[in-house]
Design an enzyme around this catalytic site. Structure first.
Site, PDB file in Angstrom:
ATOM      1  N   GLU A   8       0.829  -1.213   0.000  1.00  0.00           N
ATOM      2  CA  GLU A   8       0.000   0.000   0.000  1.00  0.00           C
ATOM      3  C   GLU A   8       0.856   1.253   0.000  1.00  0.00           C
ATOM      4  O   GLU A   8       0.511   2.247  -0.619  1.00  0.00           O
ATOM      5  CB  GLU A   8      -0.961  -0.050   1.175  1.00  0.00           C
ATOM      6  CG  GLU A   8      -2.049  -1.092   0.980  1.00  0.00           C
ATOM      7  CD  GLU A   8      -2.923  -1.280   2.205  1.00  0.00           C
ATOM      8  OE1 GLU A   8      -2.367  -1.486   3.311  1.00  0.00           O
ATOM      9  OE2 GLU A   8      -4.146  -1.229   2.079  1.00  0.00           O
ATOM     10  N   GLU A  54      -3.681  -9.539   3.546  1.00  0.00           N
ATOM     11  CA  GLU A  54      -4.510  -9.256   4.715  1.00  0.00           C
ATOM     12  C   GLU A  54      -5.643 -10.256   4.883  1.00  0.00           C
ATOM     13  O   GLU A  54      -6.007 -10.633   5.983  1.00  0.00           O
ATOM     14  CB  GLU A  54      -5.071  -7.844   4.634  1.00  0.00           C
ATOM     15  CG  GLU A  54      -4.065  -6.743   4.876  1.00  0.00           C
ATOM     16  CD  GLU A  54      -3.323  -6.330   3.620  1.00  0.00           C
ATOM     17  OE1 GLU A  54      -3.276  -7.104   2.650  1.00  0.00           O
ATOM     18  OE2 GLU A  54      -2.761  -5.218   3.624  1.00  0.00           O
TER      19      GLU A  54
HETATM   20  N1  T1G Z   1       4.126  -8.221  11.531  1.00  0.00           N
HETATM   21  C1  T1G Z   1       4.829  -8.700  12.580  1.00  0.00           C
HETATM   22  N2  T1G Z   1       5.749  -9.694  12.494  1.00  0.00           N
HETATM   23  C2  T1G Z   1       5.971 -10.196  11.273  1.00  0.00           C
HETATM   24  C3  T1G Z   1       5.268  -9.760  10.125  1.00  0.00           C
HETATM   25  C4  T1G Z   1       4.312  -8.719  10.288  1.00  0.00           C
HETATM   26  N3  T1G Z   1       3.639  -8.218   9.267  1.00  0.00           N
HETATM   27  N4  T1G Z   1       5.717 -10.469   9.068  1.00  0.00           N
HETATM   28  C5  T1G Z   1       6.637 -11.320   9.542  1.00  0.00           C
HETATM   29  N5  T1G Z   1       6.793 -11.164  10.866  1.00  0.00           N
HETATM   30  C6  T1G Z   1       7.749 -11.876  11.725  1.00  0.00           C
HETATM   31  C7  T1G Z   1       7.471 -13.365  11.754  1.00  0.00           C
HETATM   32  O1  T1G Z   1       6.539 -13.669  12.773  1.00  0.00           O
HETATM   33  C8  T1G Z   1       8.851 -13.902  12.066  1.00  0.00           C
HETATM   34  O2  T1G Z   1       9.086 -13.693  13.455  1.00  0.00           O
HETATM   35  C9  T1G Z   1       9.783 -12.958  11.318  1.00  0.00           C
HETATM   36  O3  T1G Z   1       9.036 -11.750  11.138  1.00  0.00           O
HETATM   37  C10 T1G Z   1      10.205 -13.495   9.980  1.00  0.00           C
HETATM   38  O4  T1G Z   1       8.993 -13.849   9.295  1.00  0.00           O
HETATM   39  C11 T1G Z   1      -2.417  -1.740   6.815  1.00  0.00           C
HETATM   40  C12 T1G Z   1      -3.082  -3.846   8.284  1.00  0.00           C
HETATM   41  C13 T1G Z   1       6.911 -10.936   4.888  1.00  0.00           C
HETATM   42  C14 T1G Z   1       6.652 -12.884   3.349  1.00  0.00           C
HETATM   43  O5  T1G Z   1       0.423 -10.499   6.164  1.00  0.00           O
HETATM   44  O6  T1G Z   1       4.024 -13.153   4.930  1.00  0.00           O
HETATM   45  O7  T1G Z   1      -0.346  -4.733   6.485  1.00  0.00           O
HETATM   46  O8  T1G Z   1       9.394 -16.100  14.128  1.00  0.00           O
HETATM   47  O9  T1G Z   1       9.680 -16.243   8.957  1.00  0.00           O
HETATM   48  O10 T1G Z   1       9.778 -16.372   5.477  1.00  0.00           O
HETATM   49  O11 T1G Z   1      -3.414  -2.985   5.143  1.00  0.00           O
HETATM   50  O12 T1G Z   1       6.759 -12.896   7.048  1.00  0.00           O
HETATM   51  O13 T1G Z   1      11.363 -14.660  13.594  1.00  0.00           O
HETATM   52  O14 T1G Z   1      10.021 -14.246  15.684  1.00  0.00           O
HETATM   53  O15 T1G Z   1       7.646 -15.281   7.778  1.00  0.00           O
HETATM   54  O16 T1G Z   1      11.119 -14.227   5.007  1.00  0.00           O
HETATM   55  C15 T1G Z   1       0.070  -7.785   6.146  1.00  0.00           C
HETATM   56  C16 T1G Z   1       3.075 -11.372   6.858  1.00  0.00           C
HETATM   57  C17 T1G Z   1      -0.005  -7.344   7.550  1.00  0.00           C
HETATM   58  C18 T1G Z   1       2.737 -10.411   5.721  1.00  0.00           C
HETATM   59  C19 T1G Z   1       8.527 -12.791   4.983  1.00  0.00           C
HETATM   60  N6  T1G Z   1       1.330  -8.450   5.914  1.00  0.00           N
HETATM   61  N7  T1G Z   1       4.430 -11.844   6.754  1.00  0.00           N
HETATM   62  O17 T1G Z   1       8.618 -14.198   5.019  1.00  0.00           O
HETATM   63  O18 T1G Z   1       9.983 -14.506   7.151  1.00  0.00           O
HETATM   64  S1  T1G Z   1      -1.508  -6.511   7.875  1.00  0.00           S
HETATM   65  C20 T1G Z   1       1.392  -9.798   5.958  1.00  0.00           C
HETATM   66  C21 T1G Z   1       4.786 -12.727   5.773  1.00  0.00           C
HETATM   67  C22 T1G Z   1      -1.364  -5.051   7.003  1.00  0.00           C
HETATM   68  C23 T1G Z   1      -2.357  -3.026   6.070  1.00  0.00           C
HETATM   69  C24 T1G Z   1      -2.593  -4.222   6.933  1.00  0.00           C
HETATM   70  C25 T1G Z   1       6.217 -13.148   5.777  1.00  0.00           C
HETATM   71  C26 T1G Z   1       7.065 -12.406   4.741  1.00  0.00           C
HETATM   72  P1  T1G Z   1      10.035 -14.742  14.282  1.00  0.00           P
HETATM   73  P2  T1G Z   1       9.016 -15.085   8.298  1.00  0.00           P
HETATM   74  P3  T1G Z   1       9.951 -14.894   5.617  1.00  0.00           P
END
Ligand code: T1G
Length: 702
Positions: free
Chosen positions: A107, A127
């Site tokens: 975004e 999301e």
């Molecule tokens: N928030 C907090 N922690 C996160 C995170 C996030 N968005 N994404 C990853 N982590 C942590 C995860 O728990 C892990 O922690 C570490 O980072 C590495 O993650 C306004 C409201 C980005 C593709 O849904 O899909 O934006 O275990 O092992 O394999 O509209 O992480 O090391 O303690 O998965 O390289 C939308 C979620 C949020 C993406 C990377 N975003 N993340 O994959 O690493 S809502 C998502 C992923 C939002 C807006 C709305 C994947 C990744 P730990 P990982 P990876």
């Protein structure tokens, strides 16, 4: 300094770098920092253009999910407002995207005027997988940029797209193979110099206007998504937001998106799906296996036994690019098993989910042999022979003699004691369970069963292997049925007792399906094959306590050769070539006769009795498993059930769901069931303790 946005100046171009390892998550602090930097860059007369980039391995993984339940600090920056400022900038804004741009991360990029992506980047709006909708303009800008139908696919699908695809559908403008930052700075500077009109997604109305002439696109999409979205709220909310983008001006659409986002963010479904997200990452953390433990590098594998499971396991290795040799007792057995493998691949090709070349590559990775000598160079051998201890022990003795010193010897047993198998070898530290779920080439769950002597290296090896096989590996301890099948036992048992007490298979299955599982217990048994559990019950008959209530219904069905779909009849009847279950009076007669023999007066069973009677004992068994340390944490049990049995993700798995129901409610219900049905339904001590403390299983982990 982490959790910051750094602003650097490059001859009139302000480079804003998001820096919040590991994913540059947009926490409250990061949003404030981004807002401050945007205002600074816009106010600086020496800045003619802006570039936004991410530090480390990615652009931005979106909003910080861990803050969703926290109240925003007073005066917290609103991401949508910051992005509106960025987009309204008179100075060109270029996004330099690498690694991942997900959710709020994308975004941010959509609010920029130009988006350059590095090869290998993945972009998307996931999301919906967290039970929410994009909340910073994604549902309003994306349809304007790429059109309504493409936007619906991206937003409701929740997948991360490869960079090339993002460029081809218009999410990004250009793939930049070289120095991305240099290219972005140069492009920003050029745009400023040209004074070219800036392309703002929110102002693009052409595609929105086209959608206004085609309102049926939304009902058509809802129909297309219905099966996969069954029970989920967020997919439908995503469609609603895109409909709003077509119906209302941008600002009004943004307000509507925010309302829907806030409603979903506060929902149990979103809490459950966020729990699932973190639970799938927690399972990789093993307290007594340090992250630095060096796993064995698996370059070659072998599978002993070419039955349904062995063939599926071999496919799993081949699909992951790992050469695998399948060993069985005869060429006939190998021909039969590998014939099934070939047909499975051909079916996937026919569905267009695999190319012929890919199929040939994978088949070429699967070798065959009738000699154990051919497993000598395997780094891991998985035995998948018939579920008999003596047979499996013989296999392990032979593997111990033939395999190289550091090879991992794994068993696919679903019920037998891994320690007993390890004792048949001179290398118990290299023995472990790798319990695949049928069909092994499809189901993502892999229960890794640690024996008492399994070494940290062996555990680390199979946990890493699960990732390579694109599975979800959960480390569990040794007990009958480990985690999943041990909890399945009381669930199936109580479902069958309900039949004696007055229900019919179609009623129980209907209620459980509506609850959200992919199918009820009786349809599931007909799919898996009733004979599998029948053999196990026969093996256990000699040691079954005589005072334990036992229902003969399943045995009687099997004695008629009704093994389920594969024999055209089981708990249901199946028309030739059909998988549709048809209630069968023959089964009802068996049920009524069994109840009469047991002296049970059948009664009308209320639908509302079925979930508590089947799922509370399942949760109760989970509490025992936790207390015994068979599972490391309640969320691991949730992962087992979501990936091994299709427990609905919008309920977060059985233990998270139990916390939502309330352990006091479940404990009281179990106490009533205990009073009525006896010892088998006695509440687990952990359940009693947590209920008494007003806590949940999640607290137990904490
Ligand atoms: N928030 C907090 N922690 C996160 C995170 C996030 N968005 N994404 C990853 N982590 C942590 C995860 O728990 C892990 O922690 C570490 O980072 C590495 O993650 C306004 C409201 C980005 C593709 O849904 O899909 O934006 O275990 O092992 O394999 O509209 O992480 O090391 O303690 O998965 O390289 C939308 C979620 C949020 C993406 C990377 N975003 N993340 O994959 O690493 S809502 C998502 C992923 C939002 C807006 C709305 C994947 C990744 P730990 P990982 P990876």
């Amino acid at each position: 300094m982490p959790e910051s946005v750094v602003i650097d100046r490059h001859d009139g171009v302000a480079l804003l770098t998001l820096d919040n390892p590991p994913v540059n998550g947009l926490s409250f602090a990061m949003r404030a920092a981004l807002g401050d930097c945007v205002m600074e860059a816009l106010a600086d007369e020496d800045v003619a253009a802006i570039v936004v980039a991410g530090a480390g391995r990615m652009f931005c993984g979106g909003a910080d999910i861990r803050e969703f339940d926290a109240a925003p600090p007073p005066g917290a920056a609103s991401l949508p407002a910051v992005l509106d400022e960025l987009e309204a900038s008179r100075k060109p804004v270029v996004a330099a995207i690498h690694g991942v741009a997900a959710g709020g991360g994308l975004e941010v990029a959509l609010a920029c005027h130009v988006r350059l992506v590095a090869p290998g980047t993945r972009l998307g709006l996931p999301e919906v997988t967290l039970g929410i909708v994009p909340g910073a303009g994604g549902t309003q800008r994306l349809p304007r940029l790429i059109g309504v139908e493409a936007a619906l696919d991206v937003i409701v699908g929740g997948q991360l797209l490869p960079a090339e695809r993002a460029v081809s559908i218009g999410i990004a403008d250009e793939l930049v193979p070289g120095d991305l930052l240099a290219a972005a700075i140069a492009r920003a500077r050029q745009l400023a110099a040209d004074g070219a009109p800036l392309r703002r997604a929110s102002a693009l109305e052409e595609r929105i206007a086209a959608a206004r002439d085609n309102p049926e696109v939304f009902d058509a999409f809802r129909k297309k998504m219905a099966r996969r979205a069954r029970g989920f709220d967020a997919p439908y909310a995503c469609v609603q937001c895109v409909e709003t983008a077509v119906a209302l001006p941008f600002a009004a659409g943004m307000a509507r998106e925010r309302q829907i986002f806030e409603r979903l963010r506060a929902s149990d479904q979103s809490a459950a799906q966020r729990h699932a997200f973190f639970a799938e990452r927690e399972v990789t953390k093993i307290p007594d296996v340090p992250k630095a433990t060096e796993p064995l590098n698996i370059q070659r594998a072998a599978v002993i036994g070419c039955g349904t499971m062995g063939g599926g396991i071999a496919m799993t290795f081949a699909n992951a690019g790992i050469p695998v040799t399948v060993v069985d007792v005869s060429d006939e057995a190998l021909d039969k098993g590998l014939g099934v493998v070939a047909r499975n691949y051909a079916a996937t090709v026919a569905k267009g989910r695999l190319s012929r070349e890919q199929m040939d590559e994978r088949l070429a990775r699967i070798g065959r042999s009738v000699s154990y000598a051919d497993v000598r160079d395997a780094d891991i051998v998985v035995e998948a022979v018939f579920e008999r201890m003596d047979l499996k022990q013989e296999v392990f003795r032979r593997l111990d003699a033939e395999c190289k010193a550091d090879a991992v010897l794994a068993t696919n047993t679903s019920t037998l004691d891994v320690d007993e198998l390890a004792a048949a070898t001179s290398r118990p530290e290299s023995v472990i369970g790798t319990h695949f779920f049928s069909p092994a080439n499809v189901m993502r769950l892999m229960e890794n069963v640690r024996g008492k002597r399994s070494s940290a290296r062996t555990i680390a090896t199979v946990m890493q292997l699960a990732k390579r096989l694109r599975k979800v590996g959960v480390l569990v301890g040794v007990c009958d049925g480990f985690v999943g099948n041990r909890m399945l036992a009381p669930y199936l048992r109580e479902a069958e007792f309900l039949l004696e007490e007055g229900a019919l298979p179609q009623q129980v299955d209907g209620v459980i399906y509506t609850f959200g599982l992919p199918m009820g217990p009786f349809q599931m048994s007909d799919l898996a094959g009733n004979d599998v559990s029948w053999y196990i019950r026969q093996r256990q008959a000699a040691t079954r306590p005589p005072d334990l209530r036992y229902s003969p219904i399943a045995d009687r069905i099997c004695e008629l050769g009704r093994f389920g779909q594969k024999t055209g009849a089981g708990w249901y009847r199946y028309e030739p070539g059909s998988r549709t279950p048809v209630p069968d009076p023959v089964v009802e007669e068996i049920i009524v006769a069994a109840a009469a023999e047991a002296g049970i007066e059948r009664r009308a069973i209320g639908d509302d009795e079925i979930v508590p009677r089947c799922l509370y004992p399942l949760v109760n068994e989970g509490a025992k498993i936790l207390e015994e340390g068979i599972a490391l944490r309640a969320s691991d049990i949730d992962v087992v059930w979501m990936h091994g049995y299709g427990f609905p993700r919008y309920r977060g798995g059985p233990m998270f769901w139990a916390d939502l129901v309330g352990l006091r409610t479940i404990y009281d219900a179990m106490s009533r069931l205990y009073d009525e049905h006896g010892e088998r339904l006695a509440p687990a001590p952990l359940l009693k303790r947590l209920a008494g403390q007003g806590k949940g299983f999640g607290d137990a982990a904490a």
